[in-house]
Structure formats: C-alpha cells, structure tokens
Design a protein around this motif. Sequence first.
Motif, PDB file in Angstrom:
ATOM      1  N   SER A   1      -7.161 -31.461  -3.221  1.00  0.00           N
ATOM      2  CA  SER A   1      -5.852 -32.283  -3.000  1.00  0.00           C
ATOM      3  C   SER A   1      -6.045 -33.546  -3.788  1.00  0.00           C
ATOM      4  CB  SER A   1      -6.043 -32.431  -1.411  1.00  0.00           C
ATOM      5  OG  SER A   1      -4.930 -33.634  -1.076  1.00  0.00           O
ATOM      6  N   PRO A   2      -4.986 -33.782  -4.301  1.00  0.00           N
ATOM      7  CA  PRO A   2      -4.896 -35.308  -5.078  1.00  0.00           C
ATOM      8  C   PRO A   2      -4.843 -36.518  -4.050  1.00  0.00           C
ATOM      9  CG  PRO A   2      -2.706 -34.405  -5.005  1.00  0.00           C
ATOM     10  CD  PRO A   2      -3.585 -33.226  -4.545  1.00  0.00           C
ATOM     11  N   HIS A   3      -4.610 -36.125  -2.696  1.00  0.00           N
ATOM     12  CA  HIS A   3      -4.724 -37.413  -1.690  1.00  0.00           C
ATOM     13  C   HIS A   3      -5.936 -37.613  -1.071  1.00  0.00           C
ATOM     14  CE1 HIS A   3      -0.278 -36.690  -2.600  1.00  0.00           C
ATOM     15  NE2 HIS A   3      -0.439 -35.377  -1.998  1.00  0.00           N
ATOM     16  N   LEU A   4      -7.077 -36.988  -1.318  1.00  0.00           N
ATOM     17  CA  LEU A   4      -8.297 -36.916  -0.725  1.00  0.00           C
ATOM     18  C   LEU A   4      -8.900 -38.370  -1.176  1.00  0.00           C
ATOM     19  CD1 LEU A   4     -10.430 -35.747   0.902  1.00  0.00           C
ATOM     20  CD2 LEU A   4     -11.497 -34.993  -1.254  1.00  0.00           C
ATOM     21  N   PRO A   5      -9.215 -39.186  -0.338  1.00  0.00           N
ATOM     22  CA  PRO A   5      -9.671 -40.556  -0.747  1.00  0.00           C
ATOM     23  C   PRO A   5     -11.179 -40.527  -1.175  1.00  0.00           C
ATOM     24  CG  PRO A   5      -8.835 -40.701   1.459  1.00  0.00           C
ATOM     25  CD  PRO A   5      -8.934 -39.226   1.216  1.00  0.00           C
ATOM     26  N   ILE A   6     -11.367 -41.154  -2.482  1.00  0.00           N
ATOM     27  CA  ILE A   6     -12.629 -41.169  -3.252  1.00  0.00           C
ATOM     28  C   ILE A   6     -13.318 -42.332  -3.433  1.00  0.00           C
ATOM     29  CG2 ILE A   6     -13.457 -40.357  -5.438  1.00  0.00           C
ATOM     30  CD1 ILE A   6     -12.619 -37.914  -3.837  1.00  0.00           C
ATOM     31  N   THR A   7     -12.666 -43.181  -4.019  1.00  0.00           N
ATOM     32  CA  THR A   7     -13.350 -44.625  -4.161  1.00  0.00           C
ATOM     33  C   THR A   7     -13.464 -45.570  -2.976  1.00  0.00           C
ATOM     34  OG1 THR A   7     -11.141 -45.475  -4.741  1.00  0.00           O
ATOM     35  CG2 THR A   7     -12.094 -44.298  -6.446  1.00  0.00           C
ATOM     36  N   PRO A   8     -14.027 -46.146  -3.021  1.00  0.00           N
ATOM     37  CA  PRO A   8     -14.358 -47.342  -1.717  1.00  0.00           C
ATOM     38  C   PRO A   8     -12.981 -47.834  -1.499  1.00  0.00           C
ATOM     39  CG  PRO A   8     -16.244 -47.461  -3.024  1.00  0.00           C
ATOM     40  CD  PRO A   8     -15.495 -46.478  -3.847  1.00  0.00           C
ATOM     41  N   GLN A   9     -12.457 -48.282  -2.495  1.00  0.00           N
ATOM     42  CA  GLN A   9     -10.819 -48.890  -2.389  1.00  0.00           C
ATOM     43  C   GLN A   9      -9.940 -47.929  -1.612  1.00  0.00           C
ATOM     44  OE1 GLN A   9      -9.592 -52.057  -3.013  1.00  0.00           O
ATOM     45  NE2 GLN A   9      -7.676 -51.363  -2.764  1.00  0.00           N
ATOM     46  N   GLU A  10      -9.951 -46.551  -1.901  1.00  0.00           N
ATOM     47  CA  GLU A  10      -9.051 -45.619  -1.425  1.00  0.00           C
ATOM     48  C   GLU A  10      -9.852 -45.496   0.102  1.00  0.00           C
ATOM     49  OE1 GLU A  10      -8.140 -43.116  -5.768  1.00  0.00           O
ATOM     50  OE2 GLU A  10      -9.592 -42.325  -4.279  1.00  0.00           O
ATOM     51  N   ILE A  11     -10.749 -45.354   0.363  1.00  0.00           N
ATOM     52  CA  ILE A  11     -11.341 -44.860   1.633  1.00  0.00           C
ATOM     53  C   ILE A  11     -10.901 -46.166   2.394  1.00  0.00           C
ATOM     54  CG2 ILE A  11     -13.496 -44.801   2.873  1.00  0.00           C
ATOM     55  CD1 ILE A  11     -14.552 -43.187   0.465  1.00  0.00           C
ATOM     56  N   ALA A  12     -10.987 -47.357   1.909  1.00  0.00           N
ATOM     57  CA  ALA A  12     -10.662 -48.710   2.679  1.00  0.00           C
ATOM     58  C   ALA A  12      -9.270 -48.535   3.047  1.00  0.00           C
ATOM     59  CB  ALA A  12     -11.127 -49.860   2.167  1.00  0.00           C
TER      60      ALA A  12
ATOM     61  N   LEU B   1      -6.523 -30.515   5.100  1.00  0.00           N
ATOM     62  CA  LEU B   1      -5.719 -31.012   4.151  1.00  0.00           C
ATOM     63  C   LEU B   1      -4.340 -31.191   4.135  1.00  0.00           C
ATOM     64  CD1 LEU B   1      -7.971 -30.265   0.908  1.00  0.00           C
ATOM     65  CD2 LEU B   1      -8.129 -32.360   2.081  1.00  0.00           C
ATOM     66  N   TYR B   2      -3.795 -30.588   5.244  1.00  0.00           N
ATOM     67  CA  TYR B   2      -2.516 -30.041   5.323  1.00  0.00           C
ATOM     68  C   TYR B   2      -1.627 -30.997   6.537  1.00  0.00           C
ATOM     69  CZ  TYR B   2      -3.428 -26.387   1.955  1.00  0.00           C
ATOM     70  OH  TYR B   2      -3.733 -25.999   0.860  1.00  0.00           O
ATOM     71  N   ILE B   3      -0.390 -31.283   6.343  1.00  0.00           N
ATOM     72  CA  ILE B   3       0.310 -31.734   7.533  1.00  0.00           C
ATOM     73  C   ILE B   3       1.116 -30.529   8.082  1.00  0.00           C
ATOM     74  CG2 ILE B   3       2.074 -32.525   6.020  1.00  0.00           C
ATOM     75  CD1 ILE B   3       0.915 -34.384   9.039  1.00  0.00           C
ATOM     76  N   GLY B   4       1.403 -29.511   7.470  1.00  0.00           N
ATOM     77  CA  GLY B   4       2.168 -28.342   7.685  1.00  0.00           C
ATOM     78  C   GLY B   4       2.045 -27.151   6.876  1.00  0.00           C
ATOM     79  N   ARG B   5       2.487 -25.944   7.190  1.00  0.00           N
ATOM     80  CA  ARG B   5       2.248 -24.938   6.692  1.00  0.00           C
ATOM     81  C   ARG B   5       2.450 -24.957   5.262  1.00  0.00           C
ATOM     82  NH1 ARG B   5       2.015 -19.307   8.136  1.00  0.00           N
ATOM     83  NH2 ARG B   5       2.553 -20.144  10.118  1.00  0.00           N
ATOM     84  N   GLY B   6       1.500 -24.875   4.173  1.00  0.00           N
ATOM     85  CA  GLY B   6       1.496 -24.992   2.669  1.00  0.00           C
ATOM     86  C   GLY B   6       1.842 -26.274   2.388  1.00  0.00           C
ATOM     87  N   LYS B   7       1.898 -27.228   3.018  1.00  0.00           N
ATOM     88  CA  LYS B   7       2.241 -28.842   2.778  1.00  0.00           C
ATOM     89  C   LYS B   7       1.183 -29.619   2.783  1.00  0.00           C
ATOM     90  CE  LYS B   7       5.730 -32.366   3.496  1.00  0.00           C
ATOM     91  NZ  LYS B   7       6.705 -33.045   4.275  1.00  0.00           N
ATOM     92  N   LEU B   8       0.578 -30.179   1.732  1.00  0.00           N
ATOM     93  CA  LEU B   8      -0.353 -31.110   1.906  1.00  0.00           C
ATOM     94  C   LEU B   8       0.025 -32.502   2.400  1.00  0.00           C
ATOM     95  CD1 LEU B   8      -2.124 -30.868  -1.718  1.00  0.00           C
ATOM     96  CD2 LEU B   8      -3.044 -30.038   0.134  1.00  0.00           C
ATOM     97  N   ALA B   9      -1.169 -33.103   3.164  1.00  0.00           N
ATOM     98  CA  ALA B   9      -0.773 -34.394   3.807  1.00  0.00           C
ATOM     99  C   ALA B   9      -1.176 -35.375   2.886  1.00  0.00           C
ATOM    100  CB  ALA B   9      -1.899 -34.642   4.939  1.00  0.00           C
ATOM    101  N   LYS B  10      -0.120 -36.362   2.890  1.00  0.00           N
ATOM    102  CA  LYS B  10      -0.188 -37.377   1.459  1.00  0.00           C
ATOM    103  C   LYS B  10      -1.123 -38.462   1.964  1.00  0.00           C
ATOM    104  CE  LYS B  10       4.531 -36.703   0.192  1.00  0.00           C
ATOM    105  NZ  LYS B  10       5.787 -37.118  -0.268  1.00  0.00           N
TER     106      LYS B  10
END
Length: 309
Positions: A21-32, A260-269
């Motif tokens: 998922s491109p929306h997975l928080p990675i950096t400390p800034q993104e996690i915060a 990682l999802y918010i609905g069927r086949g739809k990634l959570a942002k």
Amino acid sequence: MSGKVIITCAITGGIHTPTMSPHLPITPQEIATSAIEAAEAGAAIIHLHARDPETGRPRQDPDLFMQFLPRIKQSTDAVLNLTTGGGLGMTLDERLAPAHRAKPEVTSLNMGSMNFSVAQLARKFTEWKFDWEKSYVENSWSTIYPNSFDMIERIMVEVGQAYGTRFEFECYDLGHLYNLKQFVDRGLVEPPFFIQGVFGIAGGMGAELDNLMFFKQTADRLFGSDYRLSSFGIGKAQMGFLTMTALMGGNVRVGLEDSLYIGRGKLAKSNAEQVTKIRRIIEELGMEIATPAEAREVLGLKGGDKVGF
C-alpha cells in the motif's frame, strides 16, 4: 463508561510492506502525522511500531520511536501504546528496547509462541519496491514467533513492574487466555486486564464470529469483571469483527497494521479513515466512543505525565 467504546488504532505494524500500500506510514514524520489524524478522528489509544525511513523495514530502534513519540504526545492526549512484538526475527532485547527508553503507559504483550505466517500475501505481488520485502514475507512460513513463558515474565517484570506500564494482552488463540491466567494467579499482573483477541492470522484463531463469542465466554469465566475485552479481525474480517465486539460490550482496534483496506478492494488512504468508519458504526448503534481520559480511567493507566518522553 456504560455504552462507551475504546477505539485503538494500530498505525503501521510490522507485517505489511511498502509494496502492499502506498498509504502505509513509513517515516517518523508519516507515523506521527497518521497517529495524530487517527486521534483527532476518535482513537483513544494509538498502537505504535517504527520502520526504517529509507526502506520501510520494521525496526525497534529507540531513536526512531523518539522521533515521533514526543510529537504525538504534544499534539494529542491519546494513550500511546508501544509494541514489544516488534517485527519477525527480532530478539527479545531488540523488542524491549523502545519500552525501556520510553517507559510508556501501555505496551503490547503477546501471550504465547505460535506459527505466525503472512506468506500468503507474497503471492499477490510480482514486483517489490525493496529487496527485503519478498523474503521477509515468505520466510514467515518457516519460522515460529517466540513468546515463551520466560519471555513473557521478563516483559511483565522489566517493563510492567519497573515502569508502572500496563499491557494490551494480545491473544491469538484460546490457550493464550489460559497462559495469562497463570501469570494472574502468580500475582505478576493486576487487574484490570486489557485483553485483545486477534482473529484471522495464519497460525491463530480463525476470523469466525463463533470464535469471538467463545473467546469472550472463556475470558468471562477466567477473569470475571477483572478484564476489558477488545478484539480485531485481520483483513476483510476487520469491520464485522469490530461491530460484533462493540455489540458484545467490548472495545475495538482498527489500523493499517491489521487491514490495508476500507472496503472490498479499496485501499484505505489513512488510519483516520478506518477510525472514522468504525466510529460512525459505533455511534449509529447508539453507543459512544471513549475519550483518552476515560480510557485511562477504565484501564487503570499511570497517565501521560509519567512516561519517559
């Protein structure tokens, strides 16, 4: 707290990888940022892992945790819950290092060794962003996630008794409730016990609602009024499990660690999107969400002013 539900949000975890998922928080800034948004959406507890900011690989470096813990604390009143599970293949000393530095209000505590596989996820991808991802996911098929009795006891003594930290007892199987009961009977932990049922991971309890009901019945028998139930289902089971748990008087956990999802086949942002969805469901069912202060009261936490960050 009658009718109020504690929402926990698990921000990034140690299983999903950047390719998924491109929306997975990675950096400390993104996690915060993601944690603060989740708290603003209604999460009373934020469950936290750290990752290498360059590659996204799970890491238990206390310096990484200290790049986002103070910022989240300054921006929200949420309870910050640190992992002691870390990532696959880590030693116990590695897993405990952030808790020793931060002395948090809550840490996770896995209540038994188990097969813990996410290898099936590897079959969904043919190309990976980073070299480490495919082998990390596939190797979970051939490893055991160690949480022996002596490891559990070390966490209870070195973190719980030393710092006044309380635990989110993560139970992936029915036997994990009985494991916890052994330590309760020895007086190593005191009520209220925050018990998190985990359903749907390969190697643990299946994500079937009958299992949730029997899990609660067993916990009722073992711990009576001394525990608070929470649960989550992995992947597509997430929202159904949370809804049923809330209807049974329990608390819930969402987050990109679990799905990682918010609905069927739809990634959570974002994590906040999942928090918002379960909050809407809870409130439409006639219940209210708990504030961080209410969560601290019902779980007997030491308070955010007594942590090490």
